[in-house]
Design a protein around this motif. Structure first.
Motif, mmCIF file in Angstrom:
data_model
loop_
_atom_site.group_PDB
_atom_site.id
_atom_site.type_symbol
_atom_site.label_atom_id
_atom_site.label_comp_id
_atom_site.label_asym_id
_atom_site.label_seq_id
_atom_site.Cartn_x
_atom_site.Cartn_y
_atom_site.Cartn_z
ATOM 1 N N LEU A 1 0.695 -1.280 0.098
ATOM 2 C CA LEU A 1 -0.041 -0.002 -0.030
ATOM 3 C C LEU A 1 0.932 1.294 -0.114
ATOM 4 N N ALA A 2 1.947 1.113 0.626
ATOM 5 C CA ALA A 2 2.959 2.342 0.491
ATOM 6 C C ALA A 2 3.448 2.375 -0.720
ATOM 7 N N GLU A 3 3.275 1.467 -1.761
ATOM 8 C CA GLU A 3 3.897 1.616 -2.893
ATOM 9 C C GLU A 3 2.916 2.143 -4.022
ATOM 10 N N HIS A 4 1.758 1.529 -3.831
ATOM 11 C CA HIS A 4 0.639 1.727 -4.818
ATOM 12 C C HIS A 4 -0.352 2.768 -4.375
ATOM 13 N N GLN A 5 -0.225 3.152 -2.827
ATOM 14 C CA GLN A 5 -1.240 4.098 -2.365
ATOM 15 C C GLN A 5 -2.711 3.597 -2.349
ATOM 16 N N TYR A 6 -3.192 3.108 -3.313
ATOM 17 C CA TYR A 6 -4.529 2.556 -3.171
ATOM 18 C C TYR A 6 -4.770 1.125 -3.653
ATOM 19 N N LEU A 7 -5.357 0.168 -3.033
ATOM 20 C CA LEU A 7 -5.509 -1.151 -3.354
ATOM 21 C C LEU A 7 -6.952 -1.622 -3.336
ATOM 22 N N PRO A 8 -7.564 -2.272 -4.264
ATOM 23 C CA PRO A 8 -8.801 -2.638 -4.035
ATOM 24 C C PRO A 8 -8.567 -3.997 -3.352
ATOM 25 N N LEU A 9 -9.632 -4.530 -2.413
ATOM 26 C CA LEU A 9 -9.709 -5.349 -1.941
ATOM 27 C C LEU A 9 -9.323 -6.705 -2.541
ATOM 28 N N ALA A 10 -9.773 -6.785 -3.717
ATOM 29 C CA ALA A 10 -9.580 -7.955 -4.747
ATOM 30 C C ALA A 10 -8.262 -8.066 -5.007
ATOM 31 N N GLU A 11 -7.498 -6.872 -5.326
ATOM 32 C CA GLU A 11 -6.193 -6.930 -5.588
ATOM 33 C C GLU A 11 -5.503 -7.515 -4.567
ATOM 34 N N VAL A 12 -5.864 -7.075 -3.224
ATOM 35 C CA VAL A 12 -4.904 -7.863 -2.130
ATOM 36 C C VAL A 12 -4.993 -9.215 -1.982
ATOM 37 N N CYS A 13 -6.345 -9.545 -2.140
ATOM 38 C CA CYS A 13 -6.442 -11.119 -2.327
ATOM 39 C C CYS A 13 -5.757 -11.671 -3.235
ATOM 40 N N ALA A 14 -5.691 -11.208 -4.393
ATOM 41 C CA ALA A 14 -4.961 -11.948 -5.549
ATOM 42 C C ALA A 14 -3.484 -11.824 -5.281
ATOM 43 N N ARG A 15 -2.896 -10.603 -4.907
ATOM 44 C CA ARG A 15 -1.578 -10.589 -4.718
ATOM 45 C C ARG A 15 -0.921 -11.392 -3.657
ATOM 46 N N LEU A 16 -1.623 -11.773 -2.678
ATOM 47 C CA LEU A 16 -1.058 -12.291 -1.343
ATOM 48 C C LEU A 16 -1.791 -13.957 -1.665
ATOM 49 N N GLY A 17 -2.728 -14.091 -2.362
ATOM 50 C CA GLY A 17 -3.248 -15.406 -2.381
ATOM 51 C C GLY A 17 -4.161 -15.848 -1.173
ATOM 52 N N ILE A 18 -4.788 -14.751 -0.769
ATOM 53 C CA ILE A 18 -5.695 -15.142 0.380
ATOM 54 C C ILE A 18 -7.101 -14.824 0.144
ATOM 55 N N SER A 19 -7.876 -15.237 1.228
ATOM 56 C CA SER A 19 -9.165 -15.013 0.866
ATOM 57 C C SER A 19 -9.760 -13.380 1.197
ATOM 58 N N GLU A 20 -11.046 -13.200 0.828
ATOM 59 C CA GLU A 20 -11.539 -11.935 1.082
ATOM 60 C C GLU A 20 -11.349 -11.709 2.389
ATOM 61 N N ALA A 21 -12.010 -12.623 3.290
ATOM 62 C CA ALA A 21 -12.167 -12.767 4.792
ATOM 63 C C ALA A 21 -10.932 -12.151 5.516
ATOM 64 N N THR A 22 -9.692 -12.843 5.261
ATOM 65 C CA THR A 22 -8.414 -12.701 5.552
ATOM 66 C C THR A 22 -8.097 -11.312 5.327
ATOM 67 N N ALA A 23 -8.161 -10.978 4.036
ATOM 68 C CA ALA A 23 -7.733 -9.676 3.502
ATOM 69 C C ALA A 23 -8.422 -8.515 4.362
ATOM 70 N N ARG A 24 -9.580 -8.689 4.378
ATOM 71 C CA ARG A 24 -10.326 -7.837 5.264
ATOM 72 C C ARG A 24 -9.981 -7.691 6.791
ATOM 73 N N ARG A 25 -9.622 -9.057 7.338
ATOM 74 C CA ARG A 25 -9.278 -8.817 8.853
ATOM 75 C C ARG A 25 -7.915 -8.159 8.821
ATOM 76 N N ASP A 26 -6.918 -8.509 7.922
ATOM 77 C CA ASP A 26 -5.944 -8.005 7.708
ATOM 78 C C ASP A 26 -5.809 -6.318 7.690
ATOM 79 N N LEU A 27 -6.736 -5.847 6.944
ATOM 80 C CA LEU A 27 -6.861 -4.473 6.793
ATOM 81 C C LEU A 27 -7.537 -3.795 7.913
ATOM 82 N N THR A 28 -8.281 -4.437 8.732
ATOM 83 C CA THR A 28 -8.859 -3.847 9.798
ATOM 84 C C THR A 28 -7.763 -3.894 10.962
ATOM 85 N N ALA A 29 -6.961 -4.577 10.844
ATOM 86 C CA ALA A 29 -6.032 -4.734 11.957
ATOM 87 C C ALA A 29 -4.748 -3.819 11.595
#
Lengths: 258, 258
Positions: free
Chosen positions: A19-47
């Motif tokens: 996120l420091a590199e790209h400034q903005y990333l949609p959730l789906a992009e985070v999932c794809a790049r890290l190979g994780i589910s939506e739920a986990t991505a959401r939890r990570d972002l919340t944390a």
DNA sequence: ATTTATATGATTGACTTCGATCATATAAAT
DNA sequence: ATTTATATGATCGAAGTCAATCATATAAAT
């Protein structure tokens, strides 16, 4: 399944980095790049947001890495209209091939804004304000120089003894300053190191011009900067009437109201 | 109803300004602040994105105002792991109260990253790299100074004749440099003005240390910087074997592999 | 080895946003 | 004055996002 805490932490660090590199990333992009589910991505972002590392948005997140100069930006918004008008008037003073010094304050930043979108070229600009530097760097026809010294992020400004030394390395055709207060006696500012640099620059410039919006009339600031006889021009949105009522009377050619 | 073009432009400028200040704004917030409908807000955001003034997100938009250092950031990602290891090893060289110079390259930036999250204090850090400056400014116990000179935004670096002059204003206890290539003869870099500043700093430091990851072995760069006898230490992730195979042999106390 | 704690991914229904379409009001052109 | 062009807001179905819940797998504790 439970997973080692270090794995979680490493992944979240990676997201923050991304996120420091790209400034903005949609959730789906985070999932794809890290190979994780939506739920986990959401939890990570919340944390990460809880730790103030990022800011969540609907559908993704933005990095906080670049949220600097915030307090400076807030001040930019004050009397923004007057500052813009004054800045545009100041543009007329700038001619091609000049070496122009731009002071650290918010009013002068408006000049940088105006210069960025057009104006006389080529120019050599010198400044101790890093937001001004950002604004004018990599612009065709503008060579941007910064002074040396201690970097104070909150004010986005470079200050200190070394700043004065390096300020003397240039000869300026025109210096545009801001000030925190103006009274019958002259111009004032809040910080002694700021004033020290301004005085140093004032000594090696052909022309000394102050840009001060009307809200600074009658304001008070602790450090005396220069008296009216020391400056070549004052540009302000305050009317001649109001100025003379405050005991400020300048010859016609030294005063530009807008 | 049709509306004067200037009105539209003014409103869009205001939105861009708002986004520069807040970085991210949800659509509803834009509507509320400007008193316009969702449809208009959407259209404005789409127009602003077309002009590259902002980036749209699902549910809002982020300002592009701060998207600097992008190319530098990309280079940061290369060999990131090696750089991090080298940087951590370099931390051991830094002792409290030192005056440390940090060079402009990406490997040295990793040192700034490490220093930001902890390390010896107090420190005086001097750099010509503005991303390093950002990273270390406003950290308790670190006084951050920048050199004077021309600001080159793409590299996030300050360069030029004035940079050399201002580099001489300090006495450094330790200087950490990066390089683009290392050969049997010594260290090389790509830009003559970068080398000029590095040499100037090298002359006024007690200790000269190079941080170079293995990918720079056998690489080539046009400008010669320093020979191996001129430096006090090389820190690299390349093994001693590989180094000697390339004709680089250093005394034990001058080589740190990690 | 057994138990406990928790990180993950899938599912679901409620909610939000999006783009397209349309009627309308007003600036600009004639 | 009349016509033309277009900026605006409302509406609606489609698509996307969210928080909550649950079953499961695995790390950590015992």
């Amino acid at each position: 399944m439970k997973v080692a805490y270090e794995v979680v932490k490493a992944r979240r660090d990676q997201i923050a980095q991304l996120l420091a590199e790209h400034q903005y990333l949609p959730l789906a992009e985070v999932c794809a790049r890290l190979g994780i589910s939506e739920a986990t991505a959401r939890r990570d972002l919340t944390a990460l947001e809880r730790d103030h590392a990022i800011t969540r948005t609907y559908g993704g997140a933005v990095g906080d890495y670049n949220r600097r100069f915030d307090s400076f930006r807030e001040r930019l918004a004050q009397s923004a209209d007057a500052k813009r008008r004054i800045a545009h008037a100041a543009l007329d003073l700038i001619k091609p091939r000049m070496v122009v010094y731009l002071d650290g304050g918010t009013t002068v930043h408006a000049v940088a804004d105006a210069l960025a979108t057009g104006g006389p070229r080529p120019l050599t600009v010198v400044t101790n304000n890093l937001m001004v530097a950002e604004r004018l760097s990599d612009i065709e026809g503008i060579e941007l120089n910064v002074l040396a010294g201690q970097y104070l992020r909150r004010q986005a400004v470079i200050l200190g003894a070394k700043t004065q030394t390096s300020a003397k390395l240039w000869r300026y055709d025109l210096a545009l300053f801001g000030a925190e207060a103006m009274t019958a006696r002259g111009l004032w500012n809040t910080q002694a190191d700021v004033v020290a640099v301004e005085r140093t620059v004032a000594k090696s410039t052909k022309s000394t011009v102050f840009l001060v919006d009307a809200s600074k009339l009658g304001a008070s600031a602790p450090v005396f900067l220069l008296s009216w006889t020391d400056i070549d021009k004052l540009m302000t949105d305050a009317s001649t009437d109001v100025l003379s009522h405050a005991g400020i009377v300048l010859p016609n050619r030294s005063l530009v109201t807008c």
